[in-house]
Scaffold this motif. Structure first.
Motif, PDB file in Angstrom:
ATOM      1  N   LEU A   1       0.827  -1.206   0.000  1.00 30.31           N
ATOM      2  CA  LEU A   1       0.000   0.000   0.000  1.00 30.31           C
ATOM      3  C   LEU A   1       0.862   1.257   0.000  1.00 30.31           C
ATOM      4  N   SER A   2       1.937   1.243   0.755  1.00 31.37           N
ATOM      5  CA  SER A   2       2.846   2.380   0.809  1.00 31.37           C
ATOM      6  C   SER A   2       3.511   2.616  -0.542  1.00 31.37           C
ATOM      7  N   ASN A   3       3.911   1.540  -1.204  1.00 33.08           N
ATOM      8  CA  ASN A   3       4.507   1.667  -2.531  1.00 33.08           C
ATOM      9  C   ASN A   3       3.509   2.215  -3.543  1.00 33.08           C
ATOM     10  N   HIS A   4       2.270   1.768  -3.462  1.00 28.09           N
ATOM     11  CA  HIS A   4       1.235   2.295  -4.350  1.00 28.09           C
ATOM     12  C   HIS A   4       1.056   3.789  -4.095  1.00 28.09           C
ATOM     13  N   GLN A   5       1.059   4.164  -2.827  1.00 28.82           N
ATOM     14  CA  GLN A   5       0.854   5.564  -2.464  1.00 28.82           C
ATOM     15  C   GLN A   5       2.027   6.422  -2.941  1.00 28.82           C
TER      16      GLN A   5
ATOM     17  N   ARG B   1      -5.381 -11.526  -1.029  1.00 28.00           N
ATOM     18  CA  ARG B   1      -5.014 -12.722  -0.251  1.00 28.00           C
ATOM     19  C   ARG B   1      -4.613 -12.359   1.179  1.00 28.00           C
ATOM     20  N   LEU B   2      -3.829 -11.308   1.318  1.00 31.36           N
ATOM     21  CA  LEU B   2      -3.397 -10.887   2.653  1.00 31.36           C
ATOM     22  C   LEU B   2      -4.585 -10.465   3.506  1.00 31.36           C
ATOM     23  N   VAL B   3      -5.484  -9.680   2.928  1.00 31.94           N
ATOM     24  CA  VAL B   3      -6.650  -9.207   3.682  1.00 31.94           C
ATOM     25  C   VAL B   3      -7.527 -10.381   4.104  1.00 31.94           C
ATOM     26  N   LYS B   4      -7.766 -11.325   3.207  1.00 25.84           N
ATOM     27  CA  LYS B   4      -8.570 -12.501   3.559  1.00 25.84           C
ATOM     28  C   LYS B   4      -7.956 -13.249   4.736  1.00 25.84           C
ATOM     29  N   SER B   5      -6.667 -13.433   4.700  1.00 25.99           N
ATOM     30  CA  SER B   5      -5.981 -14.137   5.773  1.00 25.99           C
ATOM     31  C   SER B   5      -6.063 -13.356   7.085  1.00 25.99           C
TER      32      SER B   5
ATOM     33  N   LYS C   1      -9.178  -4.730  11.652  1.00 22.00           N
ATOM     34  CA  LYS C   1     -10.222  -5.463  10.922  1.00 22.00           C
ATOM     35  C   LYS C   1     -11.281  -4.522  10.345  1.00 22.00           C
ATOM     36  N   ASN C   2     -11.487  -3.376  10.997  1.00 20.87           N
ATOM     37  CA  ASN C   2     -12.484  -2.425  10.501  1.00 20.87           C
ATOM     38  C   ASN C   2     -12.102  -1.811   9.160  1.00 20.87           C
ATOM     39  N   VAL C   3     -10.817  -1.699   8.890  1.00 17.67           N
ATOM     40  CA  VAL C   3     -10.362  -1.069   7.654  1.00 17.67           C
ATOM     41  C   VAL C   3     -10.102  -2.098   6.537  1.00 17.67           C
ATOM     42  N   LEU C   4      -9.967  -3.358   6.899  1.00 18.24           N
ATOM     43  CA  LEU C   4      -9.618  -4.386   5.915  1.00 18.24           C
ATOM     44  C   LEU C   4     -10.626  -4.547   4.777  1.00 18.24           C
ATOM     45  N   PRO C   5     -11.940  -4.457   5.020  1.00 19.09           N
ATOM     46  CA  PRO C   5     -12.870  -4.584   3.883  1.00 19.09           C
ATOM     47  C   PRO C   5     -12.650  -3.511   2.811  1.00 19.09           C
ATOM     48  N   SER C   6     -12.333  -2.300   3.225  1.00 15.58           N
ATOM     49  CA  SER C   6     -12.072  -1.229   2.250  1.00 15.58           C
ATOM     50  C   SER C   6     -10.812  -1.522   1.451  1.00 15.58           C
ATOM     51  N   ILE C   7      -9.799  -2.052   2.121  1.00 14.53           N
ATOM     52  CA  ILE C   7      -8.559  -2.394   1.440  1.00 14.53           C
ATOM     53  C   ILE C   7      -8.796  -3.548   0.464  1.00 14.53           C
ATOM     54  N   TYR C   8      -9.616  -4.516   0.881  1.00 14.82           N
ATOM     55  CA  TYR C   8      -9.951  -5.637  -0.003  1.00 14.82           C
ATOM     56  C   TYR C   8     -10.641  -5.116  -1.268  1.00 14.82           C
ATOM     57  N   HIS C   9     -11.591  -4.214  -1.080  1.00 16.43           N
ATOM     58  CA  HIS C   9     -12.299  -3.641  -2.224  1.00 16.43           C
ATOM     59  C   HIS C   9     -11.324  -2.912  -3.151  1.00 16.43           C
TER      60      HIS C   9
ATOM     61  N   LEU D   1      -5.000   5.513   0.674  1.00 12.56           N
ATOM     62  CA  LEU D   1      -3.775   4.729   0.845  1.00 12.56           C
ATOM     63  C   LEU D   1      -2.960   5.266   2.013  1.00 12.56           C
ATOM     64  N   SER D   2      -2.838   6.566   2.083  1.00 12.18           N
ATOM     65  CA  SER D   2      -2.095   7.189   3.174  1.00 12.18           C
ATOM     66  C   SER D   2      -2.754   6.880   4.520  1.00 12.18           C
ATOM     67  N   GLU D   3      -4.071   7.000   4.571  1.00 13.45           N
ATOM     68  CA  GLU D   3      -4.808   6.721   5.814  1.00 13.45           C
ATOM     69  C   GLU D   3      -4.684   5.250   6.203  1.00 13.45           C
ATOM     70  N   TRP D   4      -4.789   4.351   5.236  1.00 17.74           N
ATOM     71  CA  TRP D   4      -4.695   2.921   5.539  1.00 17.74           C
ATOM     72  C   TRP D   4      -3.333   2.557   6.085  1.00 17.74           C
ATOM     73  N   VAL D   5      -2.281   3.090   5.480  1.00 22.95           N
ATOM     74  CA  VAL D   5      -0.931   2.787   5.965  1.00 22.95           C
ATOM     75  C   VAL D   5      -0.799   3.245   7.420  1.00 22.95           C
ATOM     76  N   ASP D   6      -1.329   4.428   7.734  1.00 19.30           N
ATOM     77  CA  ASP D   6      -1.291   4.917   9.115  1.00 19.30           C
ATOM     78  C   ASP D   6      -2.107   4.025  10.052  1.00 19.30           C
ATOM     79  N   GLN D   7      -3.262   3.578   9.609  1.00 25.03           N
ATOM     80  CA  GLN D   7      -4.130   2.751  10.452  1.00 25.03           C
ATOM     81  C   GLN D   7      -3.567   1.350  10.680  1.00 25.03           C
ATOM     82  N   LEU D   8      -2.765   0.873   9.756  1.00 24.84           N
ATOM     83  CA  LEU D   8      -2.191  -0.466   9.899  1.00 24.84           C
ATOM     84  C   LEU D   8      -0.930  -0.462  10.755  1.00 24.84           C
ATOM     85  N   THR D   9      -0.471   0.704  11.146  1.00 26.77           N
ATOM     86  CA  THR D   9       0.762   0.798  11.945  1.00 26.77           C
ATOM     87  C   THR D   9       0.501   0.464  13.395  1.00 26.77           C
TER      88      THR D   9
END
Length: 89
Positions: free
Chosen positions: A16-20, A35-39, A51-59, A81-89
């Motif tokens: 996600l960081s690389n995409h951003q 695959r990562l999100v499903k796991s 887990k609250n942010v994972l469905p958005s990342i999957y989409h 992408l920026s917000e997700w990277v921060d939330q996954l930290t």
């Protein structure tokens, strides 16, 4: 050797960081995001704040995989992408 959930989180954040940062990516990366999100969704050790942010990342991964212009898709998600990277930290 399977990755534990910490390793999976690191790989997901890296993609996600690389995409951003690069505003580009590959279909294979989008498939890996799925695959990562499903796991991670099925892992009890992953906190609810993640887990609250994972469905958005999957989409995002799914839409990217099916996008006719992946770079444009990634560009349109820069803020998320920026917000997700921060939330996954």
């Amino acid at each position: 050797m399977p990755l534990n959930h910490n390793d999976q989180m690191t790989v997901l954040k890296d993609i996600l960081s690389n995409h951003q940062t690069d505003c580009c990516g590959t279909i294979a990366e989008c498939e890996q995001i799925e695959r990562l999100v499903k796991s991670l969704m099925g892992n009890e050790q992953v906190g609810s704040h993640v887990k609250n942010v994972l469905p958005s990342i999957y989409h995002y991964g799914q839409a990217g995989k099916n996008s006719p212009n992946l770079d444009s898709h990634i560009s349109s998600y820069q803020q998320q992408l920026s917000e997700w990277v921060d939330q996954l930290t």
